[in-house]
Design a protein around this motif. Structure first.
Motif, PDB file in Angstrom:
ATOM      1  N   GLU A 131    -103.792  17.660  93.087  1.00 14.00           N
ATOM      2  CA  GLU A 131    -104.808  18.563  92.437  1.00 14.00           C
ATOM      3  C   GLU A 131    -104.346  18.808  90.771  1.00 14.00           C
ATOM      4  OE1 GLU A 131    -106.165  21.688  95.915  1.00 14.00           O
ATOM      5  OE2 GLU A 131    -104.815  22.293  94.415  1.00 14.00           O
ATOM      6  N   ILE A 132    -103.005  18.829  90.510  1.00 13.86           N
ATOM      7  CA  ILE A 132    -102.327  19.084  89.211  1.00 13.86           C
ATOM      8  C   ILE A 132    -102.794  17.817  88.270  1.00 13.86           C
ATOM      9  CG2 ILE A 132    -100.312  19.475  87.845  1.00 13.86           C
ATOM     10  CD1 ILE A 132     -99.277  20.868  90.203  1.00 13.86           C
ATOM     11  N   ALA A 134    -105.276  15.814  88.838  1.00 14.67           N
ATOM     12  CA  ALA A 134    -106.761  15.591  88.609  1.00 14.67           C
ATOM     13  C   ALA A 134    -107.117  16.407  87.075  1.00 14.67           C
ATOM     14  CB  ALA A 134    -107.541  16.101  89.763  1.00 14.67           C
ATOM     15  N   LYS A 135    -106.387  17.811  87.391  1.00 15.80           N
ATOM     16  CA  LYS A 135    -106.639  18.593  86.451  1.00 15.80           C
ATOM     17  C   LYS A 135    -105.960  18.243  84.912  1.00 15.80           C
ATOM     18  CE  LYS A 135    -108.120  22.735  84.634  1.00 15.80           C
ATOM     19  NZ  LYS A 135    -109.558  22.838  84.731  1.00 15.80           N
ATOM     20  N   LYS A 138    -107.916  15.002  83.331  1.00 17.58           N
ATOM     21  CA  LYS A 138    -108.999  15.143  82.380  1.00 17.58           C
ATOM     22  C   LYS A 138    -108.612  15.196  80.700  1.00 17.58           C
ATOM     23  CE  LYS A 138    -112.695  16.996  84.067  1.00 17.58           C
ATOM     24  NZ  LYS A 138    -113.730  18.015  84.493  1.00 17.58           N
TER      25      LYS A 138
ATOM     26  N   PRO B  53    -109.297  27.703  86.139  1.00 21.01           N
ATOM     27  CA  PRO B  53    -109.052  27.633  84.712  1.00 21.01           C
ATOM     28  C   PRO B  53    -110.045  26.757  84.095  1.00 21.01           C
ATOM     29  CG  PRO B  53    -106.983  26.499  85.915  1.00 21.01           C
ATOM     30  CD  PRO B  53    -108.216  27.015  86.733  1.00 21.01           C
ATOM     31  N   THR B  54    -110.242  26.855  83.006  1.00 23.41           N
ATOM     32  CA  THR B  54    -111.265  25.868  82.131  1.00 23.41           C
ATOM     33  C   THR B  54    -109.964  24.826  81.592  1.00 23.41           C
ATOM     34  OG1 THR B  54    -110.829  27.115  80.164  1.00 23.41           O
ATOM     35  CG2 THR B  54    -113.012  27.401  81.227  1.00 23.41           C
ATOM     36  N   LEU B  86    -107.307  25.062  91.588  1.00 19.03           N
ATOM     37  CA  LEU B  86    -107.378  23.776  90.703  1.00 19.03           C
ATOM     38  C   LEU B  86    -108.350  22.873  90.781  1.00 19.03           C
ATOM     39  CD1 LEU B  86    -103.789  23.018  89.697  1.00 19.03           C
ATOM     40  CD2 LEU B  86    -105.384  24.358  88.347  1.00 19.03           C
ATOM     41  N   SER B  87    -108.751  22.658  92.329  1.00 19.06           N
ATOM     42  CA  SER B  87    -109.282  21.569  92.670  1.00 19.06           C
ATOM     43  C   SER B  87    -110.650  22.187  93.371  1.00 19.06           C
ATOM     44  CB  SER B  87    -108.733  20.868  93.596  1.00 19.06           C
ATOM     45  OG  SER B  87    -109.304  19.771  94.449  1.00 19.06           O
ATOM     46  N   PRO B  89    -111.527  20.000  89.638  1.00 19.30           N
ATOM     47  CA  PRO B  89    -111.215  20.782  88.428  1.00 19.30           C
ATOM     48  C   PRO B  89    -112.568  21.335  87.633  1.00 19.30           C
ATOM     49  CG  PRO B  89    -110.814  18.368  88.437  1.00 19.30           C
ATOM     50  CD  PRO B  89    -111.251  18.810  89.983  1.00 19.30           C
ATOM     51  N   TRP B  90    -112.583  22.257  86.743  1.00 19.90           N
ATOM     52  CA  TRP B  90    -113.474  22.743  86.411  1.00 19.90           C
ATOM     53  C   TRP B  90    -114.189  21.784  85.348  1.00 19.90           C
ATOM     54  CZ3 TRP B  90    -114.433  23.858  80.729  1.00 19.90           C
ATOM     55  CH2 TRP B  90    -115.617  24.462  80.613  1.00 19.90           C
ATOM     56  N   THR B  91    -115.606  21.589  85.386  1.00 21.56           N
ATOM     57  CA  THR B  91    -116.363  20.763  84.513  1.00 21.56           C
ATOM     58  C   THR B  91    -117.479  21.707  83.897  1.00 21.56           C
ATOM     59  OG1 THR B  91    -117.975  19.061  84.673  1.00 21.56           O
ATOM     60  CG2 THR B  91    -117.301  20.167  86.625  1.00 21.56           C
TER      61      THR B  91
END
Lengths: 258, 176
Positions: A131-132, A134-135, A138, B53-54, B86-87, B89-91
């Motif tokens: 998860e971390i 993937a964030k 980006k 979060p963005t 978190l998952s 992730p924001w889009t």
């Protein structure tokens, strides 16, 4: 919740997570030193935003590291109350800013590593890691777009900008090998299907670096000598000075909060 | 309204309340327009609001959480817990259509999905030379004759552009 279960010992996972968190933390602090000093306003803002992303990524990794360690340390204790020998960042991240060209080159060499590394981590057997990654991944792609673009523009720019970029590359090249060295911690993470082996990322990194530096008309140094030590806490003299600045407030006023 | 009177307001009502909270940095957008609120549910008398979060380092995240708490407490919610997720992730795909319209009227060009270059980096490197042409239209004069000045603007979620027709600089809400 922080238990890694039977898959891997907590001390190994903790060590590995510090490495993930410390490189963006130290690089983020370095980049933030430009705030108010950049060559142009747009770049000042861009650098501050990149620093913000990096520190944000570091917080996610260090928070998790603290949970895994299980000794009550959170992101703040890990960032502000460890001394140089307990930091696990790449030596490349702590190298001084130098001129704008050196800052950009350092950023590019690390971004080109972070993109394939974080992408590979998305398929980690540990959900929190994936998860971390993937964030953060980006954001890393966006950072690489910017740093690659600027390395090309400055490398293939004026004689002066070209000279500065080549000097920066020559200076920093010997710090890139460490990113692919790997050790027993990486080996254990790989065996548990939690993370890629650093050495396996080299071809992807090399391809990006070759293409960008070629476009930038810069020559890759021939030497493959690699400074090492960041992963075991043997740092260059620059880290202590950086920490003196970054940690001053918590050292002088322990526990101070907003 | 006195605290305690709305202990179990329906989730529809809660979403309505949340849609009244402005984003701290772009106040024309509400938090629901922005798409950062991922879930609202009651768990044994505790209201659980899940927020994503963005950007990882966006300083507005802490303010957003505080604003949600303040708003819901004002509306009478007593037991409240905020969770971070978190998952996935924001889009910017989660920006509502209404939100995009509001952004444009506010002077910020909304994200243009078609502008997002999804080619692998290797294919893009060859075209990397200076400020790129774009199909981002100017939020003031609608001209498509614009160029990117910097990949980052006044906040982590924006890039800096310039309109070559009306010569105004403007923020572009970047595709993410």
């Amino acid at each position: 919740m922080a238990m890694s279960g039977d898959i891997i010992a907590n001390d190994i996972l903790f060590e590995w997570l510090l490495r993930r968190g410390d490189t963006p933390l130290i690089l983020g602090h370095r980049v933030s030193e430009w705030c108010g000093h950049s060559p142009v306003l747009e770049e000042d803002i861009a650098l501050a935003n990149v620093a913000l992303d990096l520190i944000g990524q570091s917080r996610l990794w260090l928070t998790y590291a603290g949970e895994v360690e299980g000794k009550g340390r959170g992101e703040n204790e890990l960032a502000f109350l460890r001394d140089a020998w307990d930091f696990r960042n790449f030596l490349l991240a702590e190298q001084t800013n130098g001129d704008f060209g050196k800052t950009l080159m350092r950023q590019f060499l690390i971004d080109a590593y972070q993109v394939p590394f974080l992408a590979a981590l998305e398929s980690s057997g540990n959900e929190r890691i994936s998860e971390i990654a993937a964030k953060a991944g980006k954001e890393a792609v966006y950072h690489l777009d910017r740093s690659a673009d600027l390395v090309i523009r400055l490398g293939d720019g004026t004689p002066e900008s070209h000279k500065r970029m080549q000097t920066a590359l020559d200076m920093l090249w010997a710090y890139t090998g460490e990113m692919f060295a790997g050790d027993a911690v990486d080996e254990a993470m790989f065996d548990a299907s939690l993370a890629p082996k650093p050495e396996n990322l080299r071809p992807q990194w090399q391809k990006t670096v070759d293409m960008v530096l070629d476009q930038a008309t810069l020559k890759i140094p021939q030497s493959d000598f690699a400074h090492q030590g960041g992963l075991s806490g043997r740092h260059s003299e620059h880290l202590g000075h950086l920490l003196a600045d970054m940690q001053f407030l918590q050292r002088a006023y322990p526990g101070a909060t907003w | 309204m006195q605290p305690g009177n709305v202990k179990q307001a329906s989730t529809d009502t809660i979403w309505q309340w949340l849609s009244e909270i402005p984003d701290p940095e772009i106040p024309v957008l509400s938090l629901t327009d922005l798409g950062v609120i991922r879930d609202v549910r009651w768990e044994k008398g505790t209201l659980v609001v899940t927020v994503t979060p963005t950007y990882t380092g966006c300083p507005a995240t802490a303010v957003i959480n505080l604003d949600i708490e303040t708003k819901l407490r004002t509306c009478g919610v007593e037991d409240l817990r905020l969770e971070q997720k978190l998952s996935p992730p924001w889009t910017t795909d989660w920006l509502s259509a209404e939100g995009r319209e509001k952004l444009k009227n506010y002077g910020i060009a909304p994200p243009v999905d078609a502008v997002k270059d999804t080619r692998p980096l290797a294919d893009r490197i060859l075209q990397m030379t200076g400020a790129s042409k774009s199909s981002v239209s100017c939020p003031r004069c609608d001209s498509e004759n614009t160029e990117k000045i910097s990949q980052f603007g006044s906040t982590p979620c924006k890039a800096a552009y310039r309109c070559k027709s009306c010569l105004e600089p403007f923020d572009y809400f970047k595709c993410h």
